[in-house]
Design a protein around this motif. Structure first.
Motif, PDB file in Angstrom:
ATOM      1  N   SER A 269     -12.690   5.796  -5.670  1.00  0.00           N
ATOM      2  CA  SER A 269     -10.934   5.720  -5.642  1.00  0.00           C
ATOM      3  C   SER A 269     -10.680   4.328  -5.130  1.00  0.00           C
ATOM      4  O   SER A 269      -9.450   4.093  -4.879  1.00  0.00           O
TER       5      SER A 269
ATOM      6  N   ALA B   1      -2.023   8.762 -11.612  1.00  0.00           N
ATOM      7  CA  ALA B   1      -3.535   9.059 -11.535  1.00  0.00           C
ATOM      8  C   ALA B   1      -3.809  10.219 -12.294  1.00  0.00           C
ATOM      9  O   ALA B   1      -3.045  11.143 -12.444  1.00  0.00           O
TER      10      ALA B   1
ATOM     11  N   LEU C 150      -2.879  -9.109  -4.115  1.00  0.00           N
ATOM     12  CA  LEU C 150      -1.537  -9.080  -3.811  1.00  0.00           C
ATOM     13  C   LEU C 150      -1.522 -10.023  -2.509  1.00  0.00           C
ATOM     14  O   LEU C 150      -0.701 -10.876  -2.468  1.00  0.00           O
TER      15      LEU C 150
ATOM     16  N   TYR D 255       0.850  -1.376   0.029  1.00  0.00           N
ATOM     17  CA  TYR D 255      -0.125   0.066  -0.110  1.00  0.00           C
ATOM     18  C   TYR D 255       0.995   1.174  -0.148  1.00  0.00           C
ATOM     19  O   TYR D 255       0.605   2.067  -0.754  1.00  0.00           O
TER      20      TYR D 255
ATOM     21  N   VAL E 260      -6.085   2.951 -11.999  1.00  0.00           N
ATOM     22  CA  VAL E 260      -5.764   4.105 -11.292  1.00  0.00           C
ATOM     23  C   VAL E 260      -5.682   5.354 -12.571  1.00  0.00           C
ATOM     24  O   VAL E 260      -6.287   6.543 -12.126  1.00  0.00           O
TER      25      VAL E 260
ATOM     26  N   TRP F 181      -7.357   0.022  -4.936  1.00  0.00           N
ATOM     27  CA  TRP F 181      -6.895  -0.512  -3.756  1.00  0.00           C
ATOM     28  C   TRP F 181      -7.356  -1.859  -3.388  1.00  0.00           C
ATOM     29  O   TRP F 181      -6.597  -2.601  -2.792  1.00  0.00           O
TER      30      TRP F 181
ATOM     31  N   LEU G 235      -5.862  -4.420  -5.422  1.00  0.00           N
ATOM     32  CA  LEU G 235      -4.663  -4.740  -5.223  1.00  0.00           C
ATOM     33  C   LEU G 235      -4.425  -5.445  -3.827  1.00  0.00           C
ATOM     34  O   LEU G 235      -3.671  -6.610  -3.556  1.00  0.00           O
TER      35      LEU G 235
ATOM     36  N   PHE H 272      -3.687  -2.775 -12.215  1.00  0.00           N
ATOM     37  CA  PHE H 272      -3.629  -1.644 -11.065  1.00  0.00           C
ATOM     38  C   PHE H 272      -3.555  -0.232 -11.563  1.00  0.00           C
ATOM     39  O   PHE H 272      -4.329   0.683 -11.653  1.00  0.00           O
TER      40      PHE H 272
ATOM     41  N   ARG I 206       0.521   5.375  -7.697  1.00  0.00           N
ATOM     42  CA  ARG I 206      -0.862   5.909  -8.026  1.00  0.00           C
ATOM     43  C   ARG I 206      -0.572   7.375  -8.196  1.00  0.00           C
ATOM     44  O   ARG I 206      -1.199   7.922  -9.222  1.00  0.00           O
TER      45      ARG I 206
END
Lengths: 480, 480
Positions: free
Chosen positions: B145, A433, B156, A422, B137, B149, B152, B133, A429
């Motif tokens: 948004s 983005a 992951l 993360y 994004v 995440w 992922l 990903f 990101r």
């Protein structure tokens, strides 16, 4: 295991530390050149001289690969183990110097480069140090130069960083020194090789080991001795941060590995070192969790470094021969991926702004696709994703931990990695983005093109090491 | 040439970034040519010998071992077809970057299905996360948004669990070069290790498929991805887990896999029923398809865990069939969305009258999805249900029949609402499918019909090639 050959000629001793001396003397050459040259040329010539000296030292060090021996009566053991760490220090110092275009004012550049080289000298000394005195000598040389380097920035937090580092690091050194004194008291010797005797089971010895290890953990910034790291990393100038994040760790890790593998008597090693594995596990989790909230790349890389060092120490768990090789491999991989990420940040830095805030990465994927691609690649490697050295390194560490019976450590490593994704992907990101709001379109004017070289070399190394994991083979017999 | 199927798309994807941004049509055609070129190469290399290259010797041996054969062969063909068709019909902004990511995804996913080494499999498994990903994004369809995440974090975590399991497998077995080998040729693993290793890989596979309760990343990921990538991800990436269960689970870890059969069948049934019910009430057309996917793949999970040869053959047919109609559904719904600027069923209606070709395409793919006899979906379903019934799971078969009826309800609901009924006044009516878009859908429709009337070759796929069977006895005998 045969003890290393002791050569009875005084001159042979100097051969062992020739690479170390070369680096130290190069610093003097840089200082002298700084006096004679016109001001405009000083910085670039300093960097070039320093890199040449480091490269020379690297070549000297390699020449001794198959000729292990103990110099200065066993105070400095030359051989595969020391050489690998010396090479890592040399490479890391070269890459840090490539970013040195913004290190201090122009008239401070020579001194800054010289200090960096002396700091590297200390780390190289630690790589071969086999008794407590040499360890302490190397550590202090490393640290004293770094205190000054941290203060080279023109911003107030740079001085804060230096002071914090100085005070906290000195405290840790005090712990370590006390530990060394107790170890000497318990065993009657300062040589690591002499520790593994019958006297090693006394409480005094255990206490000494504990204090000594606390000092090392502080220098490695492992949790819970990590609190200084983010502030120091953030305040210090970028090349110094990059330097600290690898060179310090390499030097201290060499001491830690030598101590864990060679100095501790086998029966007690497991018991004495168990807290170390717990500390490594804590680092992986706490470092990554703390990295989640960071918006400054230097702070983020500081926390990520805490976790990465946790992985490396976890590879040593069980003190297997395999584990040491994989720890060294991962340290090498970490050198390239971490310094590569720092080099990208260095390219983004401008006057009075080090480009380390997350916002300076906004939309980088569209403004500078190559740079953003390289950063993504380094972050993938730090997160342990393919096709990078970080991925292969992590597989090796997992395998070695499972093999040594530390499956819990492997499980926590996976957990830490999952959390870390993360933090790293947050940067990815931001780079890719599409933000519609007001976005400052910074013009891309790197202060120097040198970091591009660092980015390219680090990316190549990270890719190649991912597919050809070269872990040095004849390292273990040379620890002692 | 097999390795080229992986490397060429990835390299082509990276090289696309050297094109000028305005070269959108060129980028699109490069993507189409690479995809269909890979399809042709894969067809021409059917039955080609495996290719292998040394990777690791210690701590366990691993190699870059790729091969075209077994169920992976059909999925690779499906992947290339799906990718080529989706790209041909693609209409997205910033086409160059999009095609580049699609090609990287194509290469990485091909890697998953041609890998004959577990570590290589895990490498590509993690690699295929990144393009998705980045697309989530950088091409946000909605303002949500958290989608990227959530994608992922779930995937992951699965990938890392797979990685740890792979490392443990390597330590236990000594080699990870085992995919496509008969279990009798691979050494036995102690039950405790096998249990933990299977837990790790099963988690990864269940998340990827996905099944309840790990499915929450899926509907929004499919909804937020641009249609071409949603097509490829739902058609092929979701099959990676099922493929893993077939080639890794049933072959290499049959013990724990059989022990987990009740759980697997229960999860399959839950996904089957829950997905169908959820698909009934969605307003977003892409979410209907997403939940229907959950339901359909639940049927495959059921088939795999029944351990019946007929069901396994049916699973392979259904995997390919689902990939085909799911590509078709997402591509046609993408066409609807580009024309009408919405995919909410409550805002769509009566398009069919003025878009007969679009209506025709949606009819065929929806009919295939609801299992109309003569189309591929039916062939797979009937084989799976027969096999599951044969294996003695009587009431499970009866429960599995219900969602197949519900499938007719939700698929026809989508078709009816969009194409028939009164025209919704505020929706603009634009042109029908262009010849190019018809051409993009033609191979899929053709393959659906072909596989529907002639599923034999796919259903007869052997999971393990005859040559590697000990004594010629297949471990999982597959329908003749």
């Amino acid at each position: 295991m045969t003890p290393p050959l002791v050569i009875p000629y005084g001159n042979a001793d100097w051969v062992a530390i020739l690479p170390t001396i070369t680096v130290g003397v190069t610093a003097l050459v840089v200082l002298i050149a700084d006096l004679g040259l016109p001001r405009k040329m000083r910085r670039l010539s300093g960097i070039l001289i320093a890199i040449a000296g480091l490269a020379l030292a690297g070549v000297y060090a390699l020449a001794g690969w198959h000729h292990p021996f103990a110099a200065f009566g066993g105070a400095f053991v030359n051989g595969g183990f020391a050489i690998v760490f010396e090479e890592i220090v040399v490479v890391a110092a070269i890459f840090s110097l490539l970013m040195a275009a913004r290190l201090g004012r122009d008239d401070q550049a020579g001194a800054g480069i010289a200090l960096m080289l002396w700091s590297a000298t200390g780390a190289m000394l630690m790589a071969g140090a086999a008794n407590l005195l040499t360890i302490f000598l190397g550590l202090e040389l490393l640290s004293l130069a770094l205190y000054c380097l941290c203060a080279l920035g023109s911003w107030p937090s740079s001085r804060e960083s230096a002071l914090k580092y100085f005070i906290l690091s000195s405290t840790a050194t005090a712990f370590m020194l006390y530990g060394m004194a107790l170890l000497f008291g318990a065993t009657g010797s300062v040589a690591l090789a002499a520790f593994a005797g019958p006297h090693a089971s006394t409480p005094l010895f255990d206490l000494g080991c504990g204090l000594f290890l606390i000092g090392l953990c502080f220098k490695l910034s492992l949790v819970p001795f990590h609190v200084w790291t983010p502030d120091v990393y953030q305040g210090a100038p970028l090349p110094v941060t990059a330097f600290m994040s690898v060179v310090t760790k390499a030097g201290v890790l060499a001491v830690l590995a030598r101590f864990a593998y060679a100095a501790l008597p086998a029966p007690q090693a497991h018991q004495i070192l168990l807290p170390l594995w717990v500390v490594a596990a804590l680092s992986m989790i706490v470092g990554n969790v703390a990295a989640l909230a960071q918006t400054d790349i230097k702070r983020l890389l500081a926390y990520s470094g805490i976790a990465q060092l946790g992985y490396i120490v976890a590879a040593l768990a069980g003190t297997t021969a395999q584990g040491l090789r994989y720890a060294i491999f991962y340290l090498g991989a970490y050198t390239f991926m971490n310094l590569g990420a720092f080099a990208v940040v260095a390219l983004l830095s401008r006057d009075r702004d080090e480009g380390s805030h997350l916002s300076s990465f906004a939309g980088l994927g569209y403004r500078q696709p190559v740079l953003a691609g390289a950063m993504t690649f380094f972050l993938l490697s730090l997160a342990g994703l393919p096709p990078t050295a970080g991925f292969t390194g992590k597989v090796l560490i997992l395998a070695s931990a499972v093999n040594a019976g530390y499956a819990w450590l492997a499980g926590l490593l996976i957990l830490g990695t999952a959390i870390s994704a993360y933090a790293y992907f947050k940067i990815v990101r931001v780079m890719y983005a599409r933000t519609t709001g007001t976005q400052i379109q910074r013009r891309f004017v790197p202060a120097s093109a040198l970091p591009w070289l660092g980015v390219a070399l680090c990316a190549a190394a990270t890719l190649v090491l991912g597919f050809y994991p070269i872990a040095p083979s004849d390292v273990l017999p040379l620890v002692r | 040439m097999i390795a080229a199927l992986v490397v060429v798309p990835i390299v082509a994807g990276l090289l696309l970034y050297t094109l000028p941004r305005s070269a959108e049509a060129a980028a699109k055609w490069i993507g189409v040519v690479v995809s269909f070129g890979a399809f042709a190469v894969a067809v021409a290399n059917a039955g080609a010998p495996d290719e292998s290259h040394f990777w690791l010797q210690r701590p366990f041996s691993a190699s870059f071992h790729v091969g075209l054969g077994g169920p992976g062969y059909w999925i690779v063909l499906l992947l290339e077809l799906s990718s080529g068709c989706a790209l041909m019909a693609a209409r997205v902004p910033r086409m160059r970057d999009f095609v580049a990511q699609m090609l990287i995804l194509l290469g990485a996913m091909t890697g998953v299905f041609v890998a004959r080494d577990l570590l290589l499999f895990a490498l590509f498994w993690d690699l295929m996360l990144l393009p998705v990903f980045l697309i989530l994004v950088a091409w946000p369809v909605s303002k949500n948004s958290t989608t990227a995440w959530r994608y992922l974090v779930y995937n992951l975590s699965g990938g890392l669990a797979l990685l740890l399991a792979t490392a443990a497998y390597g330590i236990a077995e000594g080699s990870t070069d085992v995919i496509g080998k008969a279990a009798s040729l691979v050494g036995p693993i102690s039950p405790v290790w096998a249990f933990w290793i299977f837990s790790g890989i099963a988690f990864a596979f269940l998340v990827k498929t996905p099944v309840w309760p790990f499915h929450t990343w899926m509907p929004e990921t499919y909804a937020d991805l641009p249609a071409p990538m949603a097509a490829v991800v739902s058609a092929v990436q979701s099959k990676a887990g099922l493929y893993g269960f077939i080639v890794v689970g049933t072959q290499l870890l049959p013990g724990p896999m059989r022990a987990a059969a009740p759980l697997g069948i229960a999860l399959g049934l839950i996904a089957l029923v829950y997905g169908a019910l959820a698909a009934l009430v969605q307003d977003d057309a892409k979410r209907v398809v997403a939940y229907s996917s959950l339901s359909h793949l639940g049927l495959v999970v059921l088939g795999i865990f029944s351990f019946d040869p007929v069901a396994l053959g049916g699973c392979i047919v259904y995997i390919v069939a689902h990939g085909l109609f799911s590509t078709g559904l997402f591509v046609t719904l993408g066409e609807v969305e580009t024309r009408e600027d919405t995919r909410l069923l409550s805002r769509l209606g009566g398009i069919g009258a003025r878009n007969p070709r679009l209506a025709g395409a949606l009819t065929i793919v929806s009919l295939a999805a609801l299992g109309l006899p003569g189309l591929a979906g039916f062939a797979g379903e009937i084989l799976i249900l027969t096999g599951v019934y044969q294996a003695g799971y009587v009431w499970q078969t009866i429960v599995a029949l219900v969602p197949i009826v519900i499938a007719a309800a939700y698929m026809l609901r989508v078709f009816q609402t969009i194409m028939q009924g009164p025209e919704v006044p505020d929706v603009p009516q634009r042109e029908d499918l262009s010849p190019l878009e018809v051409l993009a859908l033609a191979p899929i429709v053709l393959a659906l019909v072909l596989l529907g009337v002639f599923p034999g070759p796919v259903a007869a796929t052997r999971v393990v090639p005859v040559s590697s069977l000990a004594g010629g006895v297949p471990v999982v005998a597959v329908i003749k």
